[in-house]
Motif scaffolding. Structure first.
Motif, PDB file in Angstrom:
ATOM      1  N   THR A   1      23.786  46.306  46.193  1.00 16.22           N
ATOM      2  CA  THR A   1      23.728  46.073  47.371  1.00 16.22           C
ATOM      3  C   THR A   1      23.970  44.172  47.205  1.00 16.22           C
ATOM      4  N   ASN A   2      23.860  43.780  45.713  1.00 13.50           N
ATOM      5  CA  ASN A   2      25.063  42.788  45.807  1.00 13.50           C
ATOM      6  C   ASN A   2      26.464  43.128  44.747  1.00 13.50           C
ATOM      7  N   TRP A   3      26.963  43.741  44.859  1.00 14.77           N
ATOM      8  CA  TRP A   3      28.650  44.104  44.908  1.00 14.77           C
ATOM      9  C   TRP A   3      29.153  42.639  45.213  1.00 14.77           C
ATOM     10  N   ASP A   4      29.859  41.967  44.088  1.00 15.84           N
ATOM     11  CA  ASP A   4      30.671  40.564  44.688  1.00 15.84           C
ATOM     12  C   ASP A   4      32.370  41.232  44.249  1.00 15.84           C
ATOM     13  N   GLU A   5      33.068  41.550  45.263  1.00 19.20           N
ATOM     14  CA  GLU A   5      34.309  41.437  45.506  1.00 19.20           C
ATOM     15  C   GLU A   5      35.035  40.710  44.740  1.00 19.20           C
ATOM     16  N   SER A   6      34.698  39.619  45.451  1.00 25.10           N
ATOM     17  CA  SER A   6      35.200  38.403  44.633  1.00 25.10           C
ATOM     18  C   SER A   6      35.330  37.968  42.858  1.00 25.10           C
TER      19      SER A   6
END
Lengths: 126, 284
Positions: B105-110
């Motif tokens: 849920t907290n995937w961070d693309e940057s």
């Protein structure tokens, strides 16, 4: 601040690190209020465990050399003049007792030792 | 320091091998090295605590919570790198990512793109064409792109050259700079741990031998060298492991003070993690 760790030493790592930080504070290379590195970055730089640096900071704090503020880090505690002068006196006393031991084994008496001291002082004054 | 993982009396039988009453915990803010020879139970332990193998008995708590009831929350806070990549060879890095990312849920693309750039990975490259080092870097990228608090890795350095292994250690130290992060990784290449580990857990034949601060462990032990004449029925007992050649002896002791007192003209050196590990591992 310089910290050098001797690996084969009888002295435990935490002791070596603690003594050197203490020395830097007493010699005022680390000034009052100055921020110390975080326990993690100190551990990384010295290649020791974070548990070791944690212990160092905890003991330095207990002895009144540093203060730790949660979330902000550790800082050199405001200077304790009494502790400082006591420590300096202690250092000189230690050296002097070594000199006295040496003089005694070499058969140099008290008067001779005093005059040596006088000469050293005079030379220094010139 | 809080515990990020507590394992109590864990039991797991797998064919003829079994983990017996495994009890250990990981401290927050520490890099814990999980060491042991091949076949000692490292991978079985990791897979069992992650729930990839069902446990037979015992309790496993991440961040003070049971995995069963809080699986989603816990998995969001853990990053995992396993030995055999678990990638689809025919996919590109980008395709592989799009399978993994939605699981968190907290995937961070940057953060993901940051690592991709830092490691010089190409998103349109096929996984099958990655070198071993690149593959490991990609696995780490996937494991670290959702702000995990605990990174668990199984033999991440095996088969990698010293340069890349060193790079990986630097990545771990970077990751640890942020407060509240912890790493647990298994390896049989103990030299990787000399620089980065805070805690060491040794497993041998499915049992935990020690779980101790690295510096204290290495200070408690010493590598002693000296003349063979010093070795007799009595002094042999001071050593955990002793090796003699016609030129002298070399031994690992955990009775450093006694050795210092009783043996003269010896060389006392700081042992490596490997020296200590081999002193406790039973042969055969």
């Amino acid at each position: 601040m310089k910290i050098i760790i001797k690996n084969g030493s009888e002295r435990p790592l935490y002791q070596q690190i603690k003594d050197q930080i203490k020395g830097a504070i007493l010699r005022q290379e680390l000034k009052e209020g100055e921020k110390l590195p975080s326990i993690r970055s100190l551990a990384n730089d010295l290649h020791v465990s974070v548990l070791t640096t944690k212990r160092v900071y905890e003991e330095l704090e207990k002895e009144g050399f540093i203060i730790t503020i949660v979330g902000k880090g550790s800082f050199v505690a405001s200077e304790n003049m009494e502790m400082l002068s006591e420590f300096k006196r202690h250092l000189v006393e230690k050296k002097l007792s070594e000199v006295w031991q040496m003089a005694r084994t070499l058969g140099i008496n008290k008067e001779e030792l005093y005059s040596m001291m006088d000469i050293i002082f005079e030379e220094d004054d010139e | 320091m809080k515990a990020v993982l507590e394992v109590n009396n864990l039991k797991k039988e797998l064919g003829s091998f079994s983990l017996e009453q495994l009890t250990f915990s990981l401290k927050e803010g520490c890099i814990t090295g999980f060491i042991g020879v091949n076949g000692s139970g490292k991978t079985t332990t990791i897979k069992t605590i992650l729930g990839l193998y069902p446990k037979d008995n015992g309790s496993i708590k991440f961040f003070g919570k049971e995995m069963k009831k809080n699986e989603c929350e816990i998995k969001n806070r853990i990053g995992v790198v396993l030995d055999e990549g678990y990638f689809y060879e025919e996919m590109t890095l980008k395709e592989m990512k799009s399978i993994i990312a939605p699981a968190y849920t907290n995937w961070d693309e940057s953060v993901f793109l940051n690592y991709i750039n830092r490691f010089n990975l190409k998103l349109d490259q096929k996984i099958a064409t990655l070198s071993k080092g690149m593959r490991m870097k990609f696995a780490i990228t996937l494991a670290l792109s959702h702000h995990a608090d605990l990174l668990i890795m199984d033999e991440p350095t095996s088969g990698l050259d010293p340069l890349i292994r060193n790079e990986l250690m630097e990545i771990l130290l970077d990751f640890m700079e942020e407060e509240g992060k912890s790493v647990f990784f298994s390896t049989h290449i103990t030299s990787d741990l000399e620089k980065v580990a805070d805690m060491l857990i040794l497993i041998d034949n499915g049992k935990i031998v020690f779980n101790e601060s690295k510096d204290e462990l290495l200070e408690r032990h010493a590598l002693i060298k000296g003349d063979n004449r010093l070795i007799n029925e009595h002094s042999t007992k001071l050593f955990l492991r002793l090796r003699q050649t016609p030129f002298g002896f070399e031994g690992i002791t955990n009775k450093v003070d006694q050795v210092r007192e009783q043996m003269k003209d010896i060389i006392i050196e700081r042992p490596t993690i490997e020296d200590v590990m081999l002193a406790y591992v039973k042969e055969g």
